[in-house]
Design a protein around this motif. Structure first.
Motif, short mmCIF file in Angstrom:
data_model
loop_
_atom_site.label_atom_id
_atom_site.label_comp_id
_atom_site.label_asym_id
_atom_site.label_seq_id
_atom_site.Cartn_x
_atom_site.Cartn_y
_atom_site.Cartn_z
N MET A 141 54.76 145.97 24.72
CA MET A 141 55.27 146.33 26.03
C MET A 141 55.63 147.81 26.01
SD MET A 141 58.55 144.67 27.98
CE MET A 141 58.74 143.63 26.60
N ASN A 142 55.16 148.55 27.00
CA ASN A 142 55.43 149.97 27.10
C ASN A 142 56.48 150.31 28.14
OD1 ASN A 142 53.50 150.66 25.13
ND2 ASN A 142 51.89 150.49 26.64
N ALA A 154 67.72 142.57 22.50
CA ALA A 154 66.30 142.86 22.38
C ALA A 154 65.95 144.14 23.13
CB ALA A 154 65.47 141.69 22.92
N LEU A 155 66.56 144.34 24.30
CA LEU A 155 66.31 145.56 25.07
C LEU A 155 66.79 146.80 24.31
CD1 LEU A 155 65.35 146.95 27.64
CD2 LEU A 155 67.59 146.45 28.65
N SER A 184 56.80 144.79 31.77
CA SER A 184 57.53 143.55 32.02
C SER A 184 58.50 143.81 33.16
CB SER A 184 58.29 143.13 30.77
OG SER A 184 59.10 142.02 31.03
N ASP A 213 67.10 147.10 21.03
CA ASP A 213 66.18 147.29 19.91
C ASP A 213 64.89 147.96 20.38
OD1 ASP A 213 67.98 146.15 18.16
OD2 ASP A 213 66.99 144.19 18.14
N TRP A 214 64.36 147.50 21.52
CA TRP A 214 63.14 148.07 22.08
C TRP A 214 63.36 149.55 22.41
CZ3 TRP A 214 62.13 150.35 26.79
CH2 TRP A 214 60.78 150.55 27.10
N ILE A 222 59.66 148.52 30.91
CA ILE A 222 60.43 147.38 31.42
C ILE A 222 61.03 147.81 32.75
CG2 ILE A 222 62.37 145.82 31.02
CD1 ILE A 222 62.13 146.44 28.05
N ALA A 275 63.54 151.82 19.42
CA ALA A 275 62.28 151.94 18.68
C ALA A 275 61.27 152.86 19.38
CB ALA A 275 61.64 150.56 18.51
N ARG A 276 61.56 153.27 20.62
CA ARG A 276 60.64 154.14 21.36
C ARG A 276 60.69 155.55 20.79
NH1 ARG A 276 57.71 150.34 23.06
NH2 ARG A 276 58.41 150.20 21.00
#
Length: 84
Positions: A1-2, A44-45, A33, A47-48, A4, A51-52
């Motif tokens: 996913m790139n 989770a958001l 998403s 962490d995402w 949100i 990580a970007r």
């Protein structure tokens, strides 16, 4: 996913706008998403986002603690005694 797109919609207008934004991103090749605020997995958001590579822009209300936020601007809202 790139990407949100997270939205809150009382009348359905913001949901429709978020859905259109998500569809436009998907059509341009960005995996996207779209979800309402009632279904966010903040861990989770976070962490995402962490990580970007590069800059991540997340707009949140005062007091949010799922990322190490810093104030970008102080904006006065039209609601009495509130800041946005």
């Amino acid at each position: 996913m790139n990407a949100i797109v997270i939205y809150e919609s009382l009348t359905g207008n913001t949901r429709r706008a978020a859905t259109r934004i998500g569809a436009d991103l998907d059509a341009s090749g960005v995996s996207t998403s779209v979800c309402p605020i009632t279904r966010i997995d903040y861990a989770a958001l976070a962490d995402w986002a962490k990580a970007r590579p590069g800059q991540v822009i997340a707009c949140e209300n005062e007091g949010a603690d799922w990322l190490p936020f810093r104030e970008l601007a102080d904006v006065k809202t039209t609601r009495p005694n509130r800041r946005s």
